[in-house]
Design an enzyme around this catalytic site. Structure first.
Site, PDB file in Angstrom:
ATOM      1  N   GLU A 285      15.569  76.160  47.605  1.00 46.99           N
ATOM      2  CA  GLU A 285      16.916  76.381  47.088  1.00 46.99           C
ATOM      3  C   GLU A 285      16.825  76.882  45.655  1.00 46.99           C
ATOM      4  O   GLU A 285      16.497  76.115  44.733  1.00 46.99           O
ATOM      5  CB  GLU A 285      17.744  75.086  47.137  1.00 46.99           C
ATOM      6  CG  GLU A 285      19.174  75.343  46.681  1.00 46.99           C
ATOM      7  CD  GLU A 285      20.065  74.116  46.701  1.00 46.99           C
ATOM      8  OE1 GLU A 285      19.686  73.124  47.340  1.00 46.99           O
ATOM      9  OE2 GLU A 285      21.130  74.165  46.071  1.00 46.99           O
ATOM     10  N   LYS A 418      16.453  55.591  58.190  1.00 48.62           N
ATOM     11  CA  LYS A 418      16.772  57.004  58.478  1.00 48.62           C
ATOM     12  C   LYS A 418      18.128  57.206  59.125  1.00 48.62           C
ATOM     13  O   LYS A 418      18.319  58.151  59.870  1.00 48.62           O
ATOM     14  CB  LYS A 418      15.661  57.629  59.342  1.00 48.62           C
ATOM     15  CG  LYS A 418      14.284  57.548  58.709  1.00 48.62           C
ATOM     16  CD  LYS A 418      13.200  58.096  59.573  1.00 48.62           C
ATOM     17  CE  LYS A 418      11.850  57.907  58.900  1.00 48.62           C
ATOM     18  NZ  LYS A 418      10.724  58.328  59.699  1.00 48.62           N
ATOM     19  N   HIS A 590      24.135  80.360  40.329  1.00 47.20           N
ATOM     20  CA  HIS A 590      23.535  80.531  41.657  1.00 47.20           C
ATOM     21  C   HIS A 590      23.299  81.992  41.963  1.00 47.20           C
ATOM     22  O   HIS A 590      22.300  82.356  42.582  1.00 47.20           O
ATOM     23  CB  HIS A 590      24.407  79.877  42.740  1.00 47.20           C
ATOM     24  CG  HIS A 590      23.976  78.471  43.014  1.00 47.20           C
ATOM     25  ND1 HIS A 590      23.163  78.141  44.065  1.00 47.20           N
ATOM     26  CD2 HIS A 590      24.211  77.332  42.343  1.00 47.20           C
ATOM     27  CE1 HIS A 590      22.919  76.837  44.029  1.00 47.20           C
ATOM     28  NE2 HIS A 590      23.558  76.323  42.987  1.00 47.20           N
TER      29      HIS A 590
END
Ligand code: ADP
Length: 596
Positions: A285, A418, A590
């Site tokens: 990312e 989880k 971004h």
């Protein structure tokens, strides 16, 4: 070629319930094996029960008819007579005589059977079998020779698979292991593509983990399901060379075809509790590392992060069942009593040098009791350690007067691992950390391009009210999961544990002219030994932070320090992202970092 499997056993040899159990086991094993191979040419013909050795002989002859039509048959003989040598010898000879009386195939089968039994007996001191070969591994090797189906307990049976085919008794056309090892990779891959060599057996068969990976890629590339595709795994961009597969084997991954390279960035150094540390982050990312790095700069300008370890305990929550609520209540009362707790504590602690039981809270639903065991696990994340300890603790509980207890599942989701769960948020799991930093107002303006009042307001509106109206559990933050997961992947943590580990409450307050920012993270599930931390690249990243392996002087210290660093990294990430949102620069940054 069609394969059929028959299980034969002497009914007199096994008690009826044990026999049924064994038949089911063997049947299931073979069935799943066939399913795994997705091979419609291999069929399970059924399990025949016979009571007399003579019947075995008769069945053998009957099944030979099937062989005449080109079918390979695998005969599974279940016997029970190896625990007592004399008895065993007598019975084996009886088998031999009876089988020899039949046909050539039967004679060979009998000889193999006796040789196998003898070998097993000599290999073990008291005539008790050790597991020498699983049916899976033998089958995957295409072996039609005798197979020891499974190990057995001290008193009971040995299981021997005697296989034969019409054309070749010892060989269904598949070369021996040594011959396969001597072949070139393409030849082995051809065998694999034909189904003669199972994908998962390559490491054992080739005895060279790197070669096994290479061959597996070829097999996958040649598999019929890939025939319509232009893609070839073998020549693809998934790398496989220069990797230490020996470390992966039996520990981290199966059916390995290579490794997935991920970019690893570094944020910091960040001042955490007075020491500066670089934070490794594996991510794809764009802007994430840059943003976290900006947060680190701002935090350092205010003196760094201060952390507090609030709790350290991994959990495992089995579910056990009783006949009724009353029995379940008695069990709970026992667990809650000093004597009961001490019993399970002693049993639990006996399983590890590091595991130290802290609590065992429980709830009852109907006749089912859910027990949440919580324990210190040293530098290990602790799930294996917990499972081992809990198994022993439950055995102690059964011995303590609850033999009627049925263990439904060692993990009853009361752990909770989880999966999103309020219990982790409220009670914590793994390391519970609070971290705080003070950012001078001036730095908020110059480095973060916003101001303290706007940040405090944004945090209240987004991270507190927004998350509240969304009904969040532990999601009172901007993007803790981003930092947690990137550090987890870089350092060999279990990435699936980002679920609870990313639970985070971010708070911001104006103190004088400055910003005080804090994160509360109750469930950071990390370790510095075991799991993916045994791999060298991941170890290098743990070394970067000075937290690799076991902290001998103070076990648990490395894992705790890692948890503090994770929380500090999250603090930096929260500060930077919230600032970008407050300044309205999120999209701009971004675009700068995500789009070329
Ligand atoms: P987990 O329990 O996190 O799944 P593993 O079982 O893979 O982890 O690894 C824990 C193993 O590491 C145990 O066998 C334990 O004895 C060993 N070990 C060595 N040093 C430590 C330590 N400092 N803390 C915890 N375990 C340790």
């Amino acid at each position: 070629m069609l394969w059929t499997f028959s299980l034969w056993t002497q009914t007199e040899a096994l008690e009826q319930d044990r026999l049924v159990e064994k038949r089911v086991d063997v049947f299931r094993d073979l069935e799943s094996l066939l399913h795994a191979h997705r091979d419609s040419n291999r069929q399970l013909s059924g399990l025949d029960l016979v009571s007399e050795p003579q019947d075995i002989f008769n069945s053998l002859n009957e099944t030979s008819d099937v062989s005449d039509s080109g079918t390979n048959s695998v005969f599974v003989l279940l016997s029970t007579h190896v625990s007592r040598p004399r008895h065993w010898v007598r019975k084996s000879i009886a088998h031999l005589l009876i089988l020899v009386g039949g046909s050539k195939q039967a004679m060979l089968a009998a000889i193999i059977f006796v040789v196998m039994i003898t070998g097993q007996y000599l290999l073990t001191k008291r005539g008790e079998f050790a597991l020498s070969a699983s049916p899976k591994s033998r089958f995957s090797a295409g072996c039609s020779a005798p197979i020891l189906v499974e190990s057995h307990d001290k008193k009971a049976a040995s299981e021997v698979v005697v296989a034969h085919s019409k054309k070749n008794k010892n060989d269904n056309g598949r070369p021996q292991d040594e011959e396969i090892r001597a072949m070139n990779d393409d030849k082995v891959a051809d065998l694999g593509a034909q189904g003669a060599v199972a994908l998962y057996s390559l490491e054992r068969l080739l005895q060279d983990p790197a070669r096994a990976v290479k061959v597996r890629r070829k097999i996958v590339s040649r598999h019929e399901c890939m025939s319509q595709s232009n893609f070839s795994l073998d020549s693809s961009h998934l790398p496989h060379e220069d990797y230490d597969y020996a470390k992966v084997l039996g520990a981290c991954c199966e059916n390995v075809i290579g490794y997935m390279p991920l970019p690893v960035g570094v944020a910091g150094p960040l001042n955490v509790d007075g020491a500066r540390v670089f934070i490794p982050m594996a991510t794809t990312e764009g802007a994430l590392v840059a943003s976290t790095n900006r947060g680190c700069t701002a935090i350092n300008a205010g003196g760094g992060v201060v952390t507090a370890l609030l709790a350290d305990g991994m959990t495992r929550g089995p579910t056990v069942r009783f006949h009724n609520l009353q029995r379940a209540s008695e069990a709970k009362a026992w667990l809650d009593s000093e004597y009961g707790y001490q019993s399970i504590e002693a049993a639990f602690n006996s399983t590890s040098r590091f595991g130290r039981l802290q609590s065992a809270r429980s709830v009852i639903v109907g006749s089912e009791l859910f027990i949440r065991f919580k324990s210190f696990t040293g530098d290990a994340m602790g799930m294996n350690m917990m499972s081992k300890g809990v198994e022993k603790a439950l055995a102690a509980m059964a011995e303590g007067g609850f033999e009627d207890m049925q263990i439904t599942s060692l993990s009853g989701n009361y752990c909770t691992d989880k999966k999103s769960a309020g219990i982790n948020w409220v009670e914590g799991r793994g390391k519970s950390i609070s971290a705080q930093a003070t950012i001078p107002g001036e730095i908020v303006r110059t480095a973060l391009k916003t101001d303290v009042d706007t940040l405090v307001d944004l945090n209240r509106s987004k991270n507190l009210i927004g998350s509240a109206v969304a009904g969040s559990i532990g999601g009172f933050n901007a993007h803790a999961a981003n930092i947690v997961t990137a550090i987890f992947i870089a350092t060999g943590q279990d990435p699936a544990q980002n679920v609870a580990s990313s639970s985070c409450l971010t708070t911001m307050t104006k103190v004088g002219e400055d910003l005080q920012i804090s994160v509360y993270m109750p469930s950071i599930e990390v370790g510095t030994v075991g799991g993916g931390t045994i791999l060298r690249p991941q170890q290098a990243m743990l070394d970067l932070m000075g937290v690799r392996g076991s902290q001998e002087a103070c076990p648990g210290g490395n894992a705790q320090k890692l948890a503090r660093i994770v929380a500090s990294g999250v603090l930096a990430g929260e500060l930077s992202l919230c600032s970008a949102l407050a300044a309205g620069s999120l999209v701009k940054s971004h675009m700068a970092h995500n789009r070329k």
